[in-house]
Design a protein around this motif. Structure first.
Motif, mmCIF file in Angstrom:
data_model
loop_
_atom_site.group_PDB
_atom_site.id
_atom_site.type_symbol
_atom_site.label_atom_id
_atom_site.label_comp_id
_atom_site.label_asym_id
_atom_site.label_seq_id
_atom_site.Cartn_x
_atom_site.Cartn_y
_atom_site.Cartn_z
ATOM 1 N N GLY A 102 9.929 0.197 1.527
ATOM 2 C CA GLY A 102 9.900 1.650 1.600
ATOM 3 C C GLY A 102 9.079 2.208 2.736
ATOM 4 O O GLY A 102 8.645 3.361 2.682
ATOM 5 N N LYS A 103 8.868 1.408 3.791
ATOM 6 C CA LYS A 103 8.049 1.845 4.922
ATOM 7 C C LYS A 103 8.911 2.211 6.117
ATOM 8 O O LYS A 103 9.836 1.466 6.494
ATOM 9 N N ASN A 104 8.601 3.326 6.755
ATOM 10 C CA ASN A 104 9.209 3.677 8.030
ATOM 11 C C ASN A 104 8.647 2.754 9.108
ATOM 12 O O ASN A 104 7.493 2.311 9.010
ATOM 13 N N ASP B 223 0.845 -1.197 0.000
ATOM 14 C CA ASP B 223 0.000 0.000 0.000
ATOM 15 C C ASP B 223 0.884 1.252 0.000
ATOM 16 O O ASP B 223 1.579 1.527 0.986
ATOM 17 N N PRO B 224 0.855 2.060 -1.062
ATOM 18 C CA PRO B 224 1.731 3.235 -1.133
ATOM 19 C C PRO B 224 1.343 4.359 -0.173
ATOM 20 O O PRO B 224 2.139 5.290 0.034
ATOM 21 N N ASP B 225 0.171 4.283 0.425
ATOM 22 C CA ASP B 225 -0.286 5.342 1.326
ATOM 23 C C ASP B 225 0.126 5.121 2.780
ATOM 24 O O ASP B 225 -0.163 5.960 3.638
ATOM 25 N N VAL B 226 0.781 4.007 3.070
ATOM 26 C CA VAL B 226 1.272 3.752 4.427
ATOM 27 C C VAL B 226 2.597 4.480 4.626
ATOM 28 O O VAL B 226 3.558 4.250 3.892
ATOM 29 N N ASP B 227 2.652 5.365 5.618
ATOM 30 C CA ASP B 227 3.875 6.121 5.899
ATOM 31 C C ASP B 227 4.697 5.521 7.040
ATOM 32 O O ASP B 227 5.921 5.581 7.022
ATOM 33 N N LEU B 228 4.011 4.988 8.040
ATOM 34 C CA LEU B 228 4.685 4.459 9.237
ATOM 35 C C LEU B 228 4.012 3.172 9.659
ATOM 36 O O LEU B 228 2.781 3.130 9.798
ATOM 37 N N VAL B 229 4.819 2.121 9.858
ATOM 38 C CA VAL B 229 4.299 0.832 10.318
ATOM 39 C C VAL B 229 4.726 0.621 11.771
ATOM 40 O O VAL B 229 5.922 0.652 12.088
ATOM 41 N N TYR B 230 3.744 0.420 12.631
ATOM 42 C CA TYR B 230 4.013 0.045 14.014
ATOM 43 C C TYR B 230 3.996 -1.468 14.081
ATOM 44 O O TYR B 230 2.964 -2.114 13.836
ATOM 45 N N ILE B 231 5.137 -2.084 14.399
ATOM 46 C CA ILE B 231 5.268 -3.541 14.432
ATOM 47 C C ILE B 231 4.915 -4.021 15.831
ATOM 48 O O ILE B 231 5.637 -3.774 16.795
ATOM 49 N N ALA B 232 3.789 -4.736 15.926
ATOM 50 C CA ALA B 232 3.202 -5.103 17.219
ATOM 51 C C ALA B 232 3.129 -6.611 17.398
ATOM 52 O O ALA B 232 2.198 -7.128 18.008
#
Length: 351
Positions: free
Chosen positions: A110-112, A84-93
């Protein structure tokens, strides 16, 4: 590269916010979801972050999660999130043992990333994840909330002020009876008290010592009680001897309840922090054991908002790490926990 990395002026001009996606749908993911919803409704953060998506291995579970919190997007696989190109930040839970693999996958897509503590299960994984982040232009930071909270600055100011004289000793503990949770006792998921609760007293001590490894640890003494069914550490105690003469004791358990206190002792007084996992109040005592100063910490939404805001601002500024928890600090803490486990003779099956 995420659409907003290093583009603060553009984001502010166009009213764009950091879209946050949660990878995983367990207990900690719900805490983050509540935080993101509260931030979106708070004037201090509403223009900075947006609750955007959740990914789980089961599409129905992800959809139910998204509906509960009003997230516009859900995914039935982690690959869908990465695409998904609209994801800027992924919180890994997800559990500790998955952080490195999933973090590297996010970075390659390409995800923060904001990676829940413990940063990784061991130092080898931490180095691999940091190698993937190095030079990527993407943010990679550890989500250990106590590093980002305002209480940290209050404690730093007290110690630096000389109110308790010269720092001599530190004591910190965190204990919760959580051995009944399957993840906590499973060696394959890097279970045990150390990585889940023990990481907090170790970080408390490290912060009081100034962070950044400025004062080296010269000697480490440690022991643990194994959890009989699986062999992971049920309870542990560690004494750190620093080069400047400071001695610090860290204690954690997944069997007991404790007062969760953080104590900082000087030659003219001492500081008591109530609940090192989320400091509620701080008292400064003189040598006469009378309270000399009392500090309340600022009201918070959930406490998670500080790490999210720090991550979002780092992304807009184009930084690869947060000053509150730089890469070197995350690696040093994981290396210390590796050293403790080596002294205990505790290895995880995947090592």
């Amino acid at each position: 590269m995420s659409r907003l990395n290093g583009r603060r002026a553009e984001a502010e001009a166009q009213g764009l916010r950091i879209n946050v996606a949660i990878l995983g749908a367990g207990r900690i993911a719900h805490s983050m979801a509540r935080t993101l919803v509260a931030m979106a409704a708070d004037p201090r953060y509403a223009g900075l972050v947006a609750p955007y998506a959740v990914a789980a291995r089961d599409g129905g579970r992800a959809a139910a999660f998204a509906a509960e919190y009003g997230f516009p997007v859900s995914y039935g696989s982690y690959d869908e999130l990465l695409a998904d190109p609209d994801v800027d930040l992924v919180y890994i839970a997800t559990p500790h043992s998955l952080h490195a693999e999933q973090g590297i996958a996010c970075l390659k897509a390409g995800k923060n990333i904001l990676v829940e503590k413990s940063f990784t299960a061991n130092a080898a994984q931490a180095r691999a994840l940091l190698d993937a982040a190095d030079g990527s232009g993407l943010l990679c930071t550890e989500a250990i909330w106590t590093r980002y909270m305002p209480s940290r600055a209050i404690v730093d100011r007290i110690v630096a002020s000389g109110a308790i004289g010269e720092l001599r000793s530190i004591s910190a503990n965190l204990c919760y009876p959580v051995s009944g949770k399957a993840r906590m006792s499973d060696p394959a998921m890097a279970g045990g008290a150390l990585l889940d609760v023990g990481v907090y007293p170790l970080n408390f001590i490290d912060m009081v010592m100034g962070g950044h490894g400025e004062v080296p640890v010269e000697r480490v003494e440690t022991s643990m009680t194994p959890y009989a069914p699986t062999g992971v550490d049920a309870q542990n105690s560690t004494t750190l001897y620093y080069a400047n003469g400071v001695m610090a004791v860290s204690t954690s358990s997944m069997l007991a309840c404790s007062d969760r206190a953080g104590c900082i002792w000087g030659d003219k007084g001492y500081v008591v922090c109530r609940n090192i996992n989320n400091i509620e109040a701080i008292d400064v005592y003189g040598a006469d054991h009378a309270v000399a100063e009392h500090y309340d910490v600022p009201a918070q939404l959930t406490g998670y908002e500080y790490q999210v805001a720090a991550a979002a601002n780092a992304i807009l500024d184009g930084r690869e790490e947060c000053a509150e928890m730089p890469h070197a600090d995350s690696l040093r803490i994981v290396e210390l926990m590796d050293e403790l486990r080596a002294k205990w003779g505790l290895k995880y099956p995947f090592e």
